[in-house]
Write a protein that holds these residues in place. Structure first.
Motif, PDB file in Angstrom:
ATOM      1  N   ALA A 270       6.517  27.535   7.704  1.00  0.00           N
ATOM      2  CA  ALA A 270       5.636  27.680   6.551  1.00  0.00           C
ATOM      3  C   ALA A 270       4.818  26.811   6.061  1.00  0.00           C
ATOM      4  O   ALA A 270       3.715  27.075   5.960  1.00  0.00           O
ATOM      5  CB  ALA A 270       6.772  28.094   5.238  1.00  0.00           C
ATOM      6  N   VAL A 271       5.119  25.481   6.152  1.00  0.00           N
ATOM      7  CA  VAL A 271       4.185  24.463   6.058  1.00  0.00           C
ATOM      8  C   VAL A 271       2.954  24.422   6.901  1.00  0.00           C
ATOM      9  O   VAL A 271       1.944  24.207   6.644  1.00  0.00           O
ATOM     10  CB  VAL A 271       4.846  23.007   5.688  1.00  0.00           C
ATOM     11  N   GLU A 272       3.448  24.407   8.241  1.00  0.00           N
ATOM     12  CA  GLU A 272       2.590  24.465   9.536  1.00  0.00           C
ATOM     13  C   GLU A 272       1.428  25.421   9.315  1.00  0.00           C
ATOM     14  O   GLU A 272       0.329  25.244   9.555  1.00  0.00           O
ATOM     15  CB  GLU A 272       3.461  24.571  10.727  1.00  0.00           C
ATOM     16  N   PHE A 273       2.126  26.725   8.700  1.00  0.00           N
ATOM     17  CA  PHE A 273       1.020  28.070   9.009  1.00  0.00           C
ATOM     18  C   PHE A 273       0.133  27.478   7.701  1.00  0.00           C
ATOM     19  O   PHE A 273      -1.131  27.686   8.060  1.00  0.00           O
ATOM     20  CB  PHE A 273       1.704  29.032   8.676  1.00  0.00           C
ATOM     21  N   ALA A 274       0.571  26.934   6.577  1.00  0.00           N
ATOM     22  CA  ALA A 274      -0.261  26.908   5.463  1.00  0.00           C
ATOM     23  C   ALA A 274      -1.217  25.653   5.833  1.00  0.00           C
ATOM     24  O   ALA A 274      -2.576  25.793   5.191  1.00  0.00           O
ATOM     25  CB  ALA A 274       0.659  26.381   4.211  1.00  0.00           C
ATOM     26  N   ARG A 275      -0.867  24.770   6.501  1.00  0.00           N
ATOM     27  CA  ARG A 275      -1.806  23.620   6.721  1.00  0.00           C
ATOM     28  C   ARG A 275      -3.130  24.028   7.608  1.00  0.00           C
ATOM     29  O   ARG A 275      -4.080  23.738   7.627  1.00  0.00           O
ATOM     30  CB  ARG A 275      -1.101  22.539   7.233  1.00  0.00           C
ATOM     31  N   ARG A 276      -2.368  25.050   8.408  1.00  0.00           N
ATOM     32  CA  ARG A 276      -3.706  25.595   9.289  1.00  0.00           C
ATOM     33  C   ARG A 276      -4.661  26.570   8.702  1.00  0.00           C
ATOM     34  O   ARG A 276      -5.818  26.641   8.926  1.00  0.00           O
ATOM     35  CB  ARG A 276      -3.162  26.430  10.660  1.00  0.00           C
ATOM     36  N   TRP A 277      -3.950  27.603   7.828  1.00  0.00           N
ATOM     37  CA  TRP A 277      -4.900  28.646   7.170  1.00  0.00           C
ATOM     38  C   TRP A 277      -5.497  28.133   5.832  1.00  0.00           C
ATOM     39  O   TRP A 277      -6.397  28.645   5.376  1.00  0.00           O
ATOM     40  CB  TRP A 277      -3.834  29.723   6.993  1.00  0.00           C
ATOM     41  N   LEU A 278      -4.889  26.978   5.232  1.00  0.00           N
ATOM     42  CA  LEU A 278      -5.249  26.489   3.935  1.00  0.00           C
ATOM     43  C   LEU A 278      -5.623  27.543   2.651  1.00  0.00           C
ATOM     44  O   LEU A 278      -6.697  27.911   2.434  1.00  0.00           O
ATOM     45  CB  LEU A 278      -6.815  25.524   4.146  1.00  0.00           C
ATOM     46  N   PRO A 279      -4.649  28.148   2.214  1.00  0.00           N
ATOM     47  CA  PRO A 279      -4.850  29.047   1.290  1.00  0.00           C
ATOM     48  C   PRO A 279      -5.023  28.261   0.070  1.00  0.00           C
ATOM     49  O   PRO A 279      -4.805  26.871  -0.115  1.00  0.00           O
ATOM     50  CB  PRO A 279      -3.503  29.734   0.788  1.00  0.00           C
ATOM     51  N   ASP A 280      -5.821  29.096  -1.088  1.00  0.00           N
ATOM     52  CA  ASP A 280      -6.042  28.365  -2.350  1.00  0.00           C
ATOM     53  C   ASP A 280      -4.972  28.594  -3.331  1.00  0.00           C
ATOM     54  O   ASP A 280      -5.153  28.086  -4.258  1.00  0.00           O
ATOM     55  CB  ASP A 280      -7.490  28.935  -2.611  1.00  0.00           C
ATOM     56  N   LEU A 281      -4.176  29.586  -3.022  1.00  0.00           N
ATOM     57  CA  LEU A 281      -3.030  29.912  -4.063  1.00  0.00           C
ATOM     58  C   LEU A 281      -1.912  30.607  -3.239  1.00  0.00           C
ATOM     59  O   LEU A 281      -2.044  31.144  -2.139  1.00  0.00           O
ATOM     60  CB  LEU A 281      -3.631  31.114  -4.887  1.00  0.00           C
ATOM     61  N   VAL A 282      -0.633  30.523  -3.876  1.00  0.00           N
ATOM     62  CA  VAL A 282       0.541  30.813  -3.070  1.00  0.00           C
ATOM     63  C   VAL A 282       1.063  32.001  -4.317  1.00  0.00           C
ATOM     64  O   VAL A 282       1.340  31.482  -5.520  1.00  0.00           O
ATOM     65  CB  VAL A 282       1.627  29.948  -2.924  1.00  0.00           C
ATOM     66  N   VAL A 283       1.591  33.000  -3.880  1.00  0.00           N
ATOM     67  CA  VAL A 283       2.350  33.888  -4.667  1.00  0.00           C
ATOM     68  C   VAL A 283       3.592  34.243  -3.877  1.00  0.00           C
ATOM     69  O   VAL A 283       3.662  34.598  -2.776  1.00  0.00           O
ATOM     70  CB  VAL A 283       1.706  35.207  -5.074  1.00  0.00           C
ATOM     71  N   HIS A 284       4.906  34.073  -4.546  1.00  0.00           N
ATOM     72  CA  HIS A 284       6.372  34.422  -4.010  1.00  0.00           C
ATOM     73  C   HIS A 284       7.109  35.048  -4.745  1.00  0.00           C
ATOM     74  O   HIS A 284       6.945  34.986  -6.013  1.00  0.00           O
ATOM     75  CB  HIS A 284       6.536  33.021  -3.327  1.00  0.00           C
TER      76      HIS A 284
END
Length: 414
Positions: free
Chosen positions: A121-135
């Motif tokens: 999850a962290v690896e994907f987020a660091r590559r994609w660089l979202p501005d916001l997370v909803v979970h």
């Protein structure tokens, strides 16, 4: 804006997030959904973009393990023992499964699952660089990503149950907040997992049935999403003036709690002789079980897979297992409900709706035909319950739509 959804591996936990995903995409924002591989097709069917990189224990097994613990704790509600946690077969004795031994033998495996999932999850987020997370509430990867990337992470509830509630009947301290057995928060230097990580919560509940929250609450109108399906052909209803009752049962209940929890035959027997038109929505093994039972009584129809929100507005009563999808769909339609709850969030949801006057809540283990019939008769004849159901619908309709919430999320991201 890039928005990353992170969801657990059960569609009912994240279905309430789908309309917000549509609204974000319609406004020109990019949405990706981190999920387990088993959720790839459901997420795609919802019109969202899956990124199946997460891992998690099978939810049915996880639920059975919880029920076995409840039985050991003395809080199992049925006279029959819960199903075997791994096979789902009936147990004759709790000695047939050694929870302590299983936990020891699978400790490293369980830690590995959560470690790989959080790292992916962290690896994907660091590559994609979202501005916001909803979970959703069962996804600890969402708040982890928010902390690691220092971006807003918003918990979206699936109904009137939140992180500050506790599991009814469970050992003290049990809550709906997921744990972090691999210590991912500590490994990434962002503290630890707990209720304090939730700073913003998107709540679709009507005001009269809201869960308590310590975080900032962002209200949103619940737009029902019950999965894919087709509008049923138009058919004439039953006898003029006869009440129409919709019976819908969650596909997970029998698998997690065992065949004894399948209340639909009891419900159908209870409705016999009331002169009601009964629509029964079932799927999977529950549908096969009902079909094997033979011909249905007069006035009872077993519907094909049909999205619930297409049927409920024309009904006078909805009977269900206390799941959030059923409860919130009926609330949005302003229809009274009978919730035959079995455990976990079902009991919390049923209690809140009953407390607001829009439902009756009966424990599944105590719901024999006589108890169901009495509750149904009360619901169909008491105008106060219908009035309360309409009031809660109006409360929901007064909340901002998912489309209106998009601008608030954009401002929060900035």
């Amino acid at each position: 804006m890039r928005v990353l959804f992170t969801v657990s591996n059960w569609p009912g936990h994240w279905a309430s997030m789908v309309p917000l995903g549509w609204a974000l995409q319609a406004a020109g924002h990019e949405v990706n959904v981190l999920c387990t591989p088993c959720q790839t097709q459901p997420v795609s069917n919802a019109g969202l973009m899956p990124a199946p990189v997460l891992e998690a224990m099978d939810m049915t097994v996880r639920g059975r393990l919880h029920n076995f613990r409840m039985a050991e704790f003395g809080a199992w509600p049925f006279s029959e023992l819960p199903p075997h946690p791994l096979t789902g077969k009936p147990l004759d004795s709790l000695d047939e499964f050694d929870m302590a031994a299983w936990s020891r033998e699978n400790h490293d495996w369980a830690i590995g699952v959560t470690t790989r999932s959080s790292d992916a999850a962290v690896e994907f987020a660091r590559r994609w660089l979202p501005d916001l997370v909803v979970h959703d509430l069962m996804s600890f990867e969402g708040p982890l990503i928010g902390k690691v990337l220092d971006i807003p992470a918003l918990l979206q509830l699936w109904g009137p149950v939140g992180p500050d509630d506790e599991v009814p009947g469970a050992p003290p301290g049990a809550s709906f907040v997921p744990t972090d057995p691999s210590g991912a928060f500590a490994r990434y230097g962002v503290g630890e997992m707990g209720p304090h990580v939730y700073e913003h919560v998107i709540d679709p509940s009507p005001v009269s049935a809201r869960p308590p929250l310590k975080a900032e609450r962002l209200s949103v109108r619940h737009v029902p999403y019950n999965g894919p399906g087709a509008r049923p052909p138009r058919e004439e209803s039953g006898s003029a003036g006869a009440p129409r009752v919709c019976v819908v049962w969650g596909t997970s209940v029998s698998g997690i709690y065992g065949p004894v929890s399948f209340a639909v035959p009891r419900i159908v027997r209870a409705l016999a002789g009331l002169g009601a038109e009964v629509l029964v929505l079932l799927a999977g093994a529950d549908r096969e079980r009902m079909e094997r039972a033979g011909a249905l009584p007069p006035g009872v129809r077993l519907m094909e897979r049909t999205p619930l929100h297409l049927l409920v507005p024309g009904c006078d009563l909805v009977i269900h297992h206390g799941g959030a999808g059923c409860a919130m769909t009926a609330l949005a339609a302003g229809v009274p409900q009978l919730a035959l709850y079995t455990g976990l969030d079902q009991e919390v949801i049923a209690g809140r709706l009953a407390g607001a006057g829009a439902a009756r809540a009966v424990p599944n283990a105590q719901a024999d035909a006589e108890a169901i019939r009495a509750a149904v008769t009360s619901l169909l004849t008491d105008p106060a319950c219908s009035s309360a159901a309409r009031r809660l619908r109006e409360e929901m309709e007064s909340q901002p739509t998912p489309a209106a919430l998009v601008s608030s999320l954009s401002a929060l991201a900035q």
